[in-house]
Design an enzyme around this catalytic site. Sequence first.
Site, mmCIF file in Angstrom:
data_model
loop_
_atom_site.group_PDB
_atom_site.id
_atom_site.type_symbol
_atom_site.label_atom_id
_atom_site.label_comp_id
_atom_site.label_asym_id
_atom_site.label_seq_id
_atom_site.Cartn_x
_atom_site.Cartn_y
_atom_site.Cartn_z
ATOM 1 N N ASP A 212 30.990 49.859 38.153
ATOM 2 C CA ASP A 212 31.212 48.421 38.254
ATOM 3 C C ASP A 212 32.209 48.137 37.134
ATOM 4 O OD1 ASP A 212 31.054 45.614 37.647
ATOM 5 O OD2 ASP A 212 29.399 45.571 39.066
ATOM 6 N N HIS A 213 33.457 47.917 37.482
ATOM 7 C CA HIS A 213 34.471 47.939 36.425
ATOM 8 C C HIS A 213 34.283 46.809 35.405
ATOM 9 C CE1 HIS A 213 36.735 44.952 38.804
ATOM 10 N NE2 HIS A 213 37.424 44.707 37.725
ATOM 11 N N GLU A 251 39.491 33.183 40.414
ATOM 12 C CA GLU A 251 40.772 33.884 40.591
ATOM 13 C C GLU A 251 41.743 32.938 41.273
ATOM 14 O OE1 GLU A 251 40.314 38.398 41.479
ATOM 15 O OE2 GLU A 251 38.918 37.351 42.780
ATOM 16 N N ASP A 270 31.751 40.963 47.326
ATOM 17 C CA ASP A 270 32.890 41.519 46.583
ATOM 18 C C ASP A 270 32.723 41.363 45.068
ATOM 19 O OD1 ASP A 270 35.534 42.657 46.446
ATOM 20 O OD2 ASP A 270 36.306 40.669 45.957
ATOM 21 N N HIS A 275 29.569 42.392 40.111
ATOM 22 C CA HIS A 275 30.099 42.037 38.788
ATOM 23 C C HIS A 275 29.286 40.904 38.122
ATOM 24 C CE1 HIS A 275 33.225 44.575 40.129
ATOM 25 N NE2 HIS A 275 34.038 43.669 40.655
ATOM 26 N N LYS A 375 38.251 32.843 45.302
ATOM 27 C CA LYS A 375 39.682 33.162 45.318
ATOM 28 C C LYS A 375 40.453 31.877 45.556
ATOM 29 C CE LYS A 375 39.423 38.002 46.333
ATOM 30 N NZ LYS A 375 39.741 38.608 45.029
HETATM 31 C C1 BG6 Z 1 37.287 43.674 42.410
HETATM 32 C C2 BG6 Z 1 37.325 42.856 43.664
HETATM 33 O O1 BG6 Z 1 36.068 44.367 42.304
HETATM 34 O O2 BG6 Z 1 37.412 42.802 41.294
HETATM 35 C C3 BG6 Z 1 38.601 42.038 43.750
HETATM 36 O O3 BG6 Z 1 37.242 43.719 44.791
HETATM 37 C C4 BG6 Z 1 38.767 41.207 42.502
HETATM 38 O O4 BG6 Z 1 38.590 41.200 44.892
HETATM 39 C C5 BG6 Z 1 38.629 42.082 41.272
HETATM 40 O O5 BG6 Z 1 40.050 40.607 42.545
HETATM 41 C C6 BG6 Z 1 38.627 41.243 40.021
HETATM 42 O O6 BG6 Z 1 38.688 42.109 38.920
HETATM 43 P P1 BG6 Z 1 39.319 41.629 37.564
HETATM 44 O O7 BG6 Z 1 39.152 42.796 36.658
HETATM 45 O O8 BG6 Z 1 40.741 41.256 37.832
HETATM 46 O O9 BG6 Z 1 38.504 40.426 37.163
#
Ligand code: BG6
Length: 524
Positions: A212-213, A251, A270, A275, A375
Amino acid sequence: MTTPPAPAGPAPVAATPAASPFDLGARLSRTPLPTAIVVFGASGDLSHRKLMPALYNLALQQLLPPELVIVGVALTEWSDDEFRAEMKTAVSEHSRSGPVDEDVWAGFAHRLHYVPGSFDDAAVYRKLDELLKDSDTQHGTRGNRLFYLATAPAFFPVIAENLGAVGLADESDGVYRRLVVEKPFGRDLVSARDLNHRLSRVFRESQVYRIDHYLGKETVQNLLVLRFANLIFEPLWNRRYVDHVQITAAEDLGVEGRGGYYETSGALRDILQNHLFQVMSIIAMEPPARFDSRGVHDEKVKLLRAIPPIRPHDVSTHAVRGQYGPGFIAGEPVPGYRQEEKVDAQSNTETFVALKLFVENWRWAGTPFYLRTGKRLPKRATEIAVQFRSPPHLPFAELPVDAVTPNLLTLRIQPDEGASLKFVAKVPGPSMDLRTVSMDFSYGSSFLKASPEAYERLLLDAMLGDSTLFARWDEVETSWEIVDETLAAWAGTMADFPSYAAGTWGPDAADDLMARDGRRWRRL
Ligand code: BG6
């Protein structure tokens, strides 16, 4: 294995970066073992935008083991050299560190190899196995393998099963074999359980690293430090002092050519289920006794289990969805979601979601957590706002309690990373006039260095065998349980879509969700 002529002397590395105690500490304490990293889906977007730039930046910081190979696997018919050229372009376009350093690149490219083929073709895995064994001899990778699944989710179990069939999941010789799985991990509770079951027939839980980045973001990790390395917040961090918490991931981007994927996902799957639930669990969990994988995961799971799932009869009052129509972002006209590439003209996919959740435990009972993401909102901003209660009494004559704005702590995850605390001060002068002022901390000005990309930290941790910043299976399962019935209730068509214009803060229903409780979303 076709290897380009090795540059003369030892593999080149970056010129020593500007001395910083942090860099030195990082290099000294974190040395991954020799390994082969295999990226399935190496011709795809994630690999271009995130994985290769992250690996290259790790090379630049001298954080990779010298005995390393990186093998790309994908359908595209590339030779090793074509793969190297393609990845160089990707790194130069997406690396955070500016123009590619030719010396570092030469050493890095030397480690890149490519296997073309289909993920369901057993012959590809035999070839891969041979190449990896070869690299053990030629590059000293010593049997260690890190497999990264950057493919469409349908291939996750297929790849795991094929790896198992050629013995590439087997750790019995004292080597490590790890599987890094990208999101989405399932699309609801049933599919997530099914995926986990199939992976677990081949890899043990300790071998599986679910990315989970958000957990790799410096600012998300800093939430733990802020809470548990300071004394002043924790005594107030509970239902007695906190009125409510808002977590926003806004976003301004649309779906950016990912309409095909997004149609199968939507904002809840998503971003929110993964997240934002991760962020919420870090904000609300109990202090772990130790900052290690088990300690952190156990606390997160306890927290997630304390969140009652939204039941079907509560969906209309606790959950809001929306979809953007045409509108304006930064003054420029943008199309609506239904006009985006690869999106159904009648699509019911939500591009905005807001939830009201509770945590049923002693610390948080009765304190709502409001989560939202969308979004095509007016700006990119991810933050947590901890809204404290009003003081019980104001001892200043003729000033009612509601004459002051209660304290607010905001933790900005991106952009403009930092934190600020709002408190009340006296305006200079003869009368007792009060005004809210702000105390600010900004990463940029306090540390004067750019944060690494989340993928750098996570790839390094996976190589080091540290799963603290990855999602354990029970976290994923419990997160799905919370929203599963909402997803089911939303499976039907939605008459009111699109429900907000691009460039606005989402549908009116999201404001109503808060207004019913006498609260408002913060305007970011
Ligand atoms: C991703 C989603 O996991 O996270 C994207 O699939 C989203 O839709 C992105 O834009 C957002 O990541 P960050 O690091 O730009 O907040």
